[in-house]
Design an enzyme around this catalytic site. Structure first.
Site, short mmCIF file in Angstrom:
data_model
loop_
_atom_site.label_atom_id
_atom_site.label_comp_id
_atom_site.label_asym_id
_atom_site.label_seq_id
_atom_site.Cartn_x
_atom_site.Cartn_y
_atom_site.Cartn_z
N GLU A 15 0.85 -1.18 0.00
CA GLU A 15 0.00 0.00 0.00
C GLU A 15 0.89 1.24 0.00
O GLU A 15 2.00 1.24 0.54
CB GLU A 15 -0.84 -0.02 1.27
CG GLU A 15 -1.73 1.17 1.51
CD GLU A 15 -2.40 1.13 2.88
OE1 GLU A 15 -3.46 1.75 3.03
OE2 GLU A 15 -1.86 0.50 3.82
N LYS B 21 -9.60 0.45 -1.68
CA LYS B 21 -9.71 0.00 -0.29
C LYS B 21 -11.11 0.28 0.26
O LYS B 21 -11.59 1.42 0.22
CB LYS B 21 -8.65 0.71 0.54
CG LYS B 21 -8.58 0.29 1.99
CD LYS B 21 -7.44 1.05 2.68
CE LYS B 21 -7.25 0.66 4.13
NZ LYS B 21 -6.15 1.42 4.76
N CYS C 174 -4.51 -3.36 3.82
CA CYS C 174 -4.21 -2.96 5.19
C CYS C 174 -5.38 -3.21 6.15
O CYS C 174 -5.62 -4.34 6.54
CB CYS C 174 -3.76 -1.50 5.21
SG CYS C 174 -2.70 -1.09 6.62
#
Length: 264
Positions: free
Chosen positions: A40, A106, A142
Site C-alpha cells: 500500500e 480499499k 491494510c
C-alpha cells in the site's frame, strides 16, 4: 506459482518510488517470479499530502508501472492514489501485467488508533479478483485484514490466493496483531495469503511521521492452514516463494469452513 514480495520503504516522491518498483521488479523477474507484490502507498508514503499526487488509472504514474510490467513480462500489484469524491482520494491497488489490467479501491478505511484515513480517502465499495496464469487472486488493503468477510467473499469468487498490501501503523502489540490477522484470514478463507507491508522507515534511519501508518515490515506469505511460508523483518527486502495452489481442494475438503459457514 512463483511470486515475490517487495517490502519497500516509499518516499514522498512518486518518481523515485517508480524507480524502486523497477529495481525490485527486475530482481523478482530475474528470480523467475510471475508476480511481484508491492505495499500500500507505494506511490507516496503516508504522512505526506495525497490529493496533489493522485491521478487516474490512465495517468503517468500508473503508465510507468505498466511499462515496467510489460518490459519485464511480470505481473505487478502496487498501491497508488486515484481521485475520489469531495476532494478526497481513493486508496487504490493497481494490478498490471501480461493480459491483466485491473484495480481495487480499499473498502475499510483506517479510522483507528488516532488516525482518520476517511478525512482524506474515499472508500471503495466492491471486492475485486483477477486471474493470473489460471490462478484467481483476491485483493485487500491494510485495515481490510481485520474484516474476514472480504477474504471469504474473494474465496467464494474463486480465489485461491488473497493479497493484502499494507502500510501498517506502529504501536504496542501492532506487530503481533498483524501476524495474527494475516494467519487468521488464511484459515478463514482457506487461501494462501500474501501480505506485503511497507518496511519500517526507522530501519533505514528515517524519522517518524507522527500518527501516520508508515509501516513496520513483517511481510509474510501464509499457507491456507495458517502456516508461515516466509516472513520478513523490518528492513526493505525482496522475498521469493513458490506456492502450490493445487493443494486448495484438499485443504477445503479437510477444513470446509466456506461450505459450513452460516449467516446470522
Amino acid at each position: 506459482m512463483r511470486l515475490a514480495v517487495a517490502q519497500i520503504v516509499s518516499s514522498a516522491n512518486p518518481a523515485d518510488n517508480v524507480e524502486l518498483i523497477r529495481e525490485y521488479a527486475t530482481q523478482a523477474e530475474a528470480a523467475g517470479a510471475e508476480l511481484v507484490v508491492f505495499p500500500e502507498a507505494a506511490m507516496r508514503a503516508f504522512g505526506n499530502t495525497l490529493a496533489d499526487i493522485a491521478e487516474p488509472l490512465d495517468g503517468p504514474w500508473a503508465a510507468a508501472v505498466r511499462t515496467i510490467a510489460g518490459d519485464l513480462d511480470i505481473a505487478i500489484v502496487a498501491g497508488m492514489f486515484t481521485p475520489g469524491n469531495d476532494g478526497r482520494v481513493r486508496n487504490t491497488l493497481l494490478v498490471t501485467g501480461p493480459g491483466i489490467d485491473t484495480s481495487y479501491d480499499k473498502i475499510h478505511l483506517f479510522d483507528a488508533f488516532g488516525f482518520a484515513e476517511s478525512d482524506s480517502v474515499d472508500a471503495g465499495t466492491s471486492p475485486v479478483t483477477f486471474e493470473l496464469n489460471g490462478t484467481v487472486i483476491g485483493l485487500a488493503t491494510c485495515y481490510d485484514v481485520r474484516f474476514p468477510a472480504l477474504f471469504t467473499a474473494n474465496a467464494r469468487a474463486g480465489a485461491d490466493v488473497n493479497i493484502v498490501c499494507a502500510s501498517w501503523g506502529s504501536g504496542e502489540g501492532k506487530a503481533e496483531q498483524w501476524d495474527l490477522l494475516v494467519r487468521a484470514r488464511a484459515v478463514d478463507s482457506t487461501t494462501f495469503v500474501v501480505a506485503c507491508g511497507q518496511g519500517d522507515p526507522a530501519s533505514i534511519g528515517l524519522p517518524s511521521a507522527g500518527a501516520a501508518p508508515t509501516g513496520i515490515g513483517h511481510s509474510a506469505v501464509v499457507s491456507p492452514l495458517g502456516s508461515p511460508l516466509v516472513t520478513l523483518g523490518r528492513e526493505p527486502e525482496l522475498a521469493v516463494v513458490d506456492i502450490d495452489t493445487s493443494v486448495i481442494p484438499d485443504v477445503r475438503g479437510k477444513l470446509p469452513v466456506l461450505a459450513n459457514a452460516r449467516s446470522f
